[in-house]
Design a protein around this motif. Structure first.
Motif, PDB file in Angstrom:
ATOM      1  N   ALA A  42       0.833  -1.205   0.000  1.00 29.88           N
ATOM      2  CA  ALA A  42       0.000   0.000   0.000  1.00 29.88           C
ATOM      3  C   ALA A  42       0.868   1.256   0.000  1.00 29.88           C
ATOM      4  O   ALA A  42       0.580   2.223  -0.716  1.00 29.88           O
ATOM      5  N   ALA A  43       1.952   1.249   0.773  1.00 30.93           N
ATOM      6  CA  ALA A  43       2.856   2.406   0.809  1.00 30.93           C
ATOM      7  C   ALA A  43       3.527   2.606  -0.550  1.00 30.93           C
ATOM      8  O   ALA A  43       3.664   3.740  -1.025  1.00 30.93           O
ATOM      9  N   ALA A  44       3.932   1.514  -1.197  1.00 27.89           N
ATOM     10  CA  ALA A  44       4.558   1.619  -2.522  1.00 27.89           C
ATOM     11  C   ALA A  44       3.575   2.157  -3.557  1.00 27.89           C
ATOM     12  O   ALA A  44       3.925   2.999  -4.385  1.00 27.89           O
ATOM     13  N   LEU A  45       2.341   1.697  -3.505  1.00 26.55           N
ATOM     14  CA  LEU A  45       1.324   2.193  -4.434  1.00 26.55           C
ATOM     15  C   LEU A  45       1.016   3.668  -4.179  1.00 26.55           C
ATOM     16  O   LEU A  45       0.858   4.441  -5.125  1.00 26.55           O
ATOM     17  N   ALA A  46       0.936   4.074  -2.917  1.00 28.65           N
ATOM     18  CA  ALA A  46       0.682   5.477  -2.587  1.00 28.65           C
ATOM     19  C   ALA A  46       1.837   6.357  -3.061  1.00 28.65           C
ATOM     20  O   ALA A  46       1.620   7.446  -3.607  1.00 28.65           O
ATOM     21  N   LEU A  47       3.065   5.889  -2.891  1.00 28.89           N
ATOM     22  CA  LEU A  47       4.228   6.635  -3.357  1.00 28.89           C
ATOM     23  C   LEU A  47       4.217   6.763  -4.881  1.00 28.89           C
ATOM     24  O   LEU A  47       4.452   7.849  -5.415  1.00 28.89           O
ATOM     25  N   ALA A  48       3.915   5.681  -5.581  1.00 32.58           N
ATOM     26  CA  ALA A  48       3.853   5.718  -7.048  1.00 32.58           C
ATOM     27  C   ALA A  48       2.760   6.671  -7.519  1.00 32.58           C
ATOM     28  O   ALA A  48       2.968   7.468  -8.448  1.00 32.58           O
ATOM     29  N   PHE A  49       1.614   6.626  -6.883  1.00 32.98           N
ATOM     30  CA  PHE A  49       0.523   7.529  -7.242  1.00 32.98           C
ATOM     31  C   PHE A  49       0.924   8.984  -7.003  1.00 32.98           C
ATOM     32  O   PHE A  49       0.678   9.863  -7.830  1.00 32.98           O
ATOM     33  N   GLY A  50       1.548   9.249  -5.867  1.00 34.40           N
ATOM     34  CA  GLY A  50       1.999  10.604  -5.545  1.00 34.40           C
ATOM     35  C   GLY A  50       3.024  11.119  -6.542  1.00 34.40           C
ATOM     36  O   GLY A  50       2.977  12.281  -6.959  1.00 34.40           O
ATOM     37  N   LEU A  51       3.957  10.256  -6.939  1.00 33.32           N
ATOM     38  CA  LEU A  51       4.960  10.657  -7.920  1.00 33.32           C
ATOM     39  C   LEU A  51       4.328  10.941  -9.279  1.00 33.32           C
ATOM     40  O   LEU A  51       4.684  11.911  -9.952  1.00 33.32           O
ATOM     41  N   LEU A  52       3.402  10.108  -9.701  1.00 30.24           N
ATOM     42  CA  LEU A  52       2.711  10.344 -10.972  1.00 30.24           C
ATOM     43  C   LEU A  52       1.880  11.621 -10.928  1.00 30.24           C
ATOM     44  O   LEU A  52       1.877  12.402 -11.885  1.00 30.24           O
ATOM     45  N   LEU A  53       1.186  11.848  -9.832  1.00 31.27           N
ATOM     46  CA  LEU A  53       0.401  13.061  -9.673  1.00 31.27           C
ATOM     47  C   LEU A  53       1.306  14.290  -9.679  1.00 31.27           C
ATOM     48  O   LEU A  53       1.027  15.284 -10.356  1.00 31.27           O
ATOM     49  N   GLY A  54       2.408  14.217  -8.958  1.00 27.46           N
ATOM     50  CA  GLY A  54       3.359  15.326  -8.925  1.00 27.46           C
ATOM     51  C   GLY A  54       3.955  15.613 -10.290  1.00 27.46           C
ATOM     52  O   GLY A  54       4.079  16.772 -10.699  1.00 27.46           O
TER      53      GLY A  54
ATOM     54  N   VAL B  93       3.603  19.142 -12.379  1.00 30.06           N
ATOM     55  CA  VAL B  93       4.773  19.860 -12.894  1.00 30.06           C
ATOM     56  C   VAL B  93       4.657  20.042 -14.397  1.00 30.06           C
ATOM     57  O   VAL B  93       4.909  21.128 -14.927  1.00 30.06           O
ATOM     58  N   ARG B  94       4.255  19.025 -15.100  1.00 32.81           N
ATOM     59  CA  ARG B  94       4.078  19.113 -16.562  1.00 32.81           C
ATOM     60  C   ARG B  94       3.001  20.135 -16.919  1.00 32.81           C
ATOM     61  O   ARG B  94       3.146  20.898 -17.866  1.00 32.81           O
TER      62      ARG B  94
END
Length: 139
Positions: free
Chosen positions: A19-31, A35-36
């Motif tokens: 769950a932590a890995a998925l939340a981190l991946a989602f946060g990175l994609l959202l970020g 930025v884009r």
């Protein structure tokens, strides 16, 4: 080899890591998407004169980026690029050597996107003043 290696405690730990890995991946994609979104306001090969980012947390969380750029490209080319790239359409008003265009739209049910651009003819070339914001609306 023991058969009881997958205890409930280990399973909860493994699921927590997933769950932590998925939340981190989602946060990175959202970020990366945010930025884009804001970087797209920069005209290709333009000189960055100034920029700022404002964060508003209450009552409606907002991220607003403003910038000014300078380019030697022709007025029509710069104006057309912004008009097409952001679907801003024709100018909304002009003052002297400056033309402005803007648009607001709902991206999702709770997100509002605002974009405004002003292109001016100056002796040093074309100067662009741009603003882009994302606002989370509590509706």
């Amino acid at each position: 080899m023991r058969e009881d290696w997958l205890t409930p405690r280990r399973m909860v730990f493994a699921l927590s890591l997933l769950a932590a890995a998925l939340a981190l991946a989602f946060g990175l994609l959202l970020g990366a998407g945010v930025v884009r979104y804001f970087q797209s306001l920069v005209y290709p090969n333009a000189l960055d004169v100034s920029e700022s980012t404002l964060y508003i947390w209450w009552p409606n969380p907002t991220v607003r980026r403003t910038l000014s750029l300078r380019t030697q490209d022709g007025f029509g080319k710069v104006f057309g690029w912004y008009s097409r790239s952001f679907d801003l359409g024709p100018e909304q008003h002009a003052i002297g050597q400056c033309s402005s265009m803007a648009r607001s739209r709902d991206v999702l049910w709770l997100l509002e996107s605002d974009t405004s651009v002003q292109v001016c003819n100056t002796p040093a070339g074309r100067t662009v003043f741009g603003m882009r914001s994302l606002t989370f609306r509590w509706r």
